[in-house]
Design a protein around this motif. Sequence first.
Motif, PDB file in Angstrom:
ATOM      1  N   ARG A  95     -22.175   2.684 -76.656  1.00  0.00           N
ATOM      2  CA  ARG A  95     -23.156   3.086 -77.661  1.00  0.00           C
ATOM      3  C   ARG A  95     -24.404   2.208 -77.586  1.00  0.00           C
ATOM      4  O   ARG A  95     -25.531   2.680 -77.672  1.00  0.00           O
ATOM      5  CB  ARG A  95     -22.539   2.990 -79.061  1.00  0.00           C
ATOM      6  CG  ARG A  95     -21.470   4.042 -79.351  1.00  0.00           C
ATOM      7  CD  ARG A  95     -21.112   4.043 -80.825  1.00  0.00           C
ATOM      8  NE  ARG A  95     -20.041   4.967 -81.112  1.00  0.00           N
ATOM      9  CZ  ARG A  95     -18.771   4.641 -81.227  1.00  0.00           C
ATOM     10  NH1 ARG A  95     -18.423   3.361 -81.079  1.00  0.00           N
ATOM     11  NH2 ARG A  95     -17.851   5.541 -81.493  1.00  0.00           N
ATOM     12  N   LYS A  99     -26.589   6.375 -75.771  1.00  0.00           N
ATOM     13  CA  LYS A  99     -25.672   7.506 -75.793  1.00  0.00           C
ATOM     14  C   LYS A  99     -26.070   8.597 -74.811  1.00  0.00           C
ATOM     15  O   LYS A  99     -25.315   9.528 -74.581  1.00  0.00           O
ATOM     16  CB  LYS A  99     -25.626   8.100 -77.205  1.00  0.00           C
ATOM     17  CG  LYS A  99     -24.880   7.244 -78.219  1.00  0.00           C
ATOM     18  CD  LYS A  99     -24.723   7.999 -79.520  1.00  0.00           C
ATOM     19  CE  LYS A  99     -23.861   7.220 -80.499  1.00  0.00           C
ATOM     20  NZ  LYS A  99     -23.618   7.966 -81.746  1.00  0.00           N
ATOM     21  N   TRP A 100     -27.259   8.511 -74.250  1.00  0.00           N
ATOM     22  CA  TRP A 100     -27.763   9.601 -73.417  1.00  0.00           C
ATOM     23  C   TRP A 100     -27.987   9.122 -72.000  1.00  0.00           C
ATOM     24  O   TRP A 100     -28.490   8.018 -71.767  1.00  0.00           O
ATOM     25  CB  TRP A 100     -29.074  10.138 -73.993  1.00  0.00           C
ATOM     26  CG  TRP A 100     -29.640  11.273 -73.208  1.00  0.00           C
ATOM     27  CD1 TRP A 100     -30.634  11.211 -72.265  1.00  0.00           C
ATOM     28  CD2 TRP A 100     -29.247  12.645 -73.272  1.00  0.00           C
ATOM     29  NE1 TRP A 100     -30.887  12.450 -71.745  1.00  0.00           N
ATOM     30  CE2 TRP A 100     -30.055  13.357 -72.350  1.00  0.00           C
ATOM     31  CE3 TRP A 100     -28.306  13.344 -74.018  1.00  0.00           C
ATOM     32  CZ2 TRP A 100     -29.931  14.725 -72.155  1.00  0.00           C
ATOM     33  CZ3 TRP A 100     -28.185  14.702 -73.834  1.00  0.00           C
ATOM     34  CH2 TRP A 100     -28.994  15.390 -72.920  1.00  0.00           C
ATOM     35  N   ASP A 248     -17.210  11.844 -83.842  1.00  0.00           N
ATOM     36  CA  ASP A 248     -18.346  11.066 -83.354  1.00  0.00           C
ATOM     37  C   ASP A 248     -18.635  11.432 -81.903  1.00  0.00           C
ATOM     38  O   ASP A 248     -17.710  11.634 -81.106  1.00  0.00           O
ATOM     39  CB  ASP A 248     -18.064   9.563 -83.433  1.00  0.00           C
ATOM     40  CG  ASP A 248     -17.819   9.088 -84.855  1.00  0.00           C
ATOM     41  OD1 ASP A 248     -18.745   9.193 -85.672  1.00  0.00           O
ATOM     42  OD2 ASP A 248     -16.700   8.624 -85.134  1.00  0.00           O
ATOM     43  N   VAL A 250     -19.411  10.061 -78.567  1.00  0.00           N
ATOM     44  CA  VAL A 250     -19.333   8.779 -77.876  1.00  0.00           C
ATOM     45  C   VAL A 250     -20.558   8.613 -76.984  1.00  0.00           C
ATOM     46  O   VAL A 250     -21.250   7.592 -77.017  1.00  0.00           O
ATOM     47  CB  VAL A 250     -18.048   8.681 -77.039  1.00  0.00           C
ATOM     48  CG1 VAL A 250     -17.994   7.366 -76.278  1.00  0.00           C
ATOM     49  CG2 VAL A 250     -16.819   8.824 -77.936  1.00  0.00           C
ATOM     50  N   ASN A 251     -20.835   9.603 -76.172  1.00  0.00           N
ATOM     51  CA  ASN A 251     -22.044   9.627 -75.354  1.00  0.00           C
ATOM     52  C   ASN A 251     -22.251  11.055 -74.844  1.00  0.00           C
ATOM     53  O   ASN A 251     -21.377  11.910 -74.975  1.00  0.00           O
ATOM     54  CB  ASN A 251     -21.986   8.621 -74.189  1.00  0.00           C
ATOM     55  CG  ASN A 251     -20.717   8.756 -73.377  1.00  0.00           C
ATOM     56  OD1 ASN A 251     -20.081   9.801 -73.355  1.00  0.00           O
ATOM     57  ND2 ASN A 251     -20.329   7.688 -72.699  1.00  0.00           N
ATOM     58  N   SER A 252     -23.410  11.269 -74.294  1.00  0.00           N
ATOM     59  CA  SER A 252     -23.739  12.602 -73.787  1.00  0.00           C
ATOM     60  C   SER A 252     -24.816  12.449 -72.716  1.00  0.00           C
ATOM     61  O   SER A 252     -25.369  11.366 -72.520  1.00  0.00           O
ATOM     62  CB  SER A 252     -24.227  13.508 -74.923  1.00  0.00           C
ATOM     63  OG  SER A 252     -25.350  12.929 -75.572  1.00  0.00           O
TER      64      SER A 252
END
Length: 262
Positions: A95, A99-100, A248, A250-252
């Motif tokens: 995080r 996240k991107w 939630d 987590v990431n994307s």
Amino acid sequence: MEDQTLQNYLCRYFQSNGAEILNQSANKIQVQLTEALDQELINRPFYWQYIKKTGAYGEPMTLTFLTDRDKEENEKGEHLHFGSPRLHQIFQSARQKGKWTLLYENSRKNQHPSPLFPWLVVNVKYSFVSHQRKDYIASYGLQLIHGQFVEHMMDRLHSKKLHAMIPDHSFPMASLIQVQSGLLRIKRKVEQALASHSEEWAHKAERRMQEELSILEAYFRSSSYSEEEYEREKQAIISRYHPHIQVDIVNSGLFYLSQSAL
């Protein structure tokens, strides 16, 4: 499947942060940390302070993680599972690092120009919380041209070579579905998954909560508890046992892949 998803997530996390995967099997992953990851994940600040003061060459640690509790009897390493402190630390690290992400697949075996197709990838953590807690990660992919939706997306990405720069002789295709619209589609899939999930865990937590409240009320009537103390204990029981779900991201990221469909 959860163990494989977790291991794929760990590989992607460590590789994207420059660490080397030394050994990997169905239930184990051995990682050579970078200096930055060692300082972030391993609690030994005095070692790195000494290295900096003396100008010596530091030696980042090698970690072995086990992802299958049933197969680790003769294995040495740290067991990782959803809810474990180390995995929580890795989630927090991901995080903090953002996240991107934007990555491109490099899989060309010839010199002809070839397209890369946009895929929106989202890793979601579901937490089912009451007096007990169960976490698990689901990985979703959405093709941003024709809209194919794929579950277990990290499993599909595991064997691909992904880089931050566009590979030579490749060109990214334009998206027809905007990222925000894609996120809304994935959100609807998440809602559908939750709607179809068994509610037995919540019913058990509710029954346990009512049992605890009944015991408290009976004790209150036969004791010298004040009304204020009773309400405080009652709220503590409700807070502990009341079932709820946390979701939630987590990431994307946006992944440009050589395959238009998976």
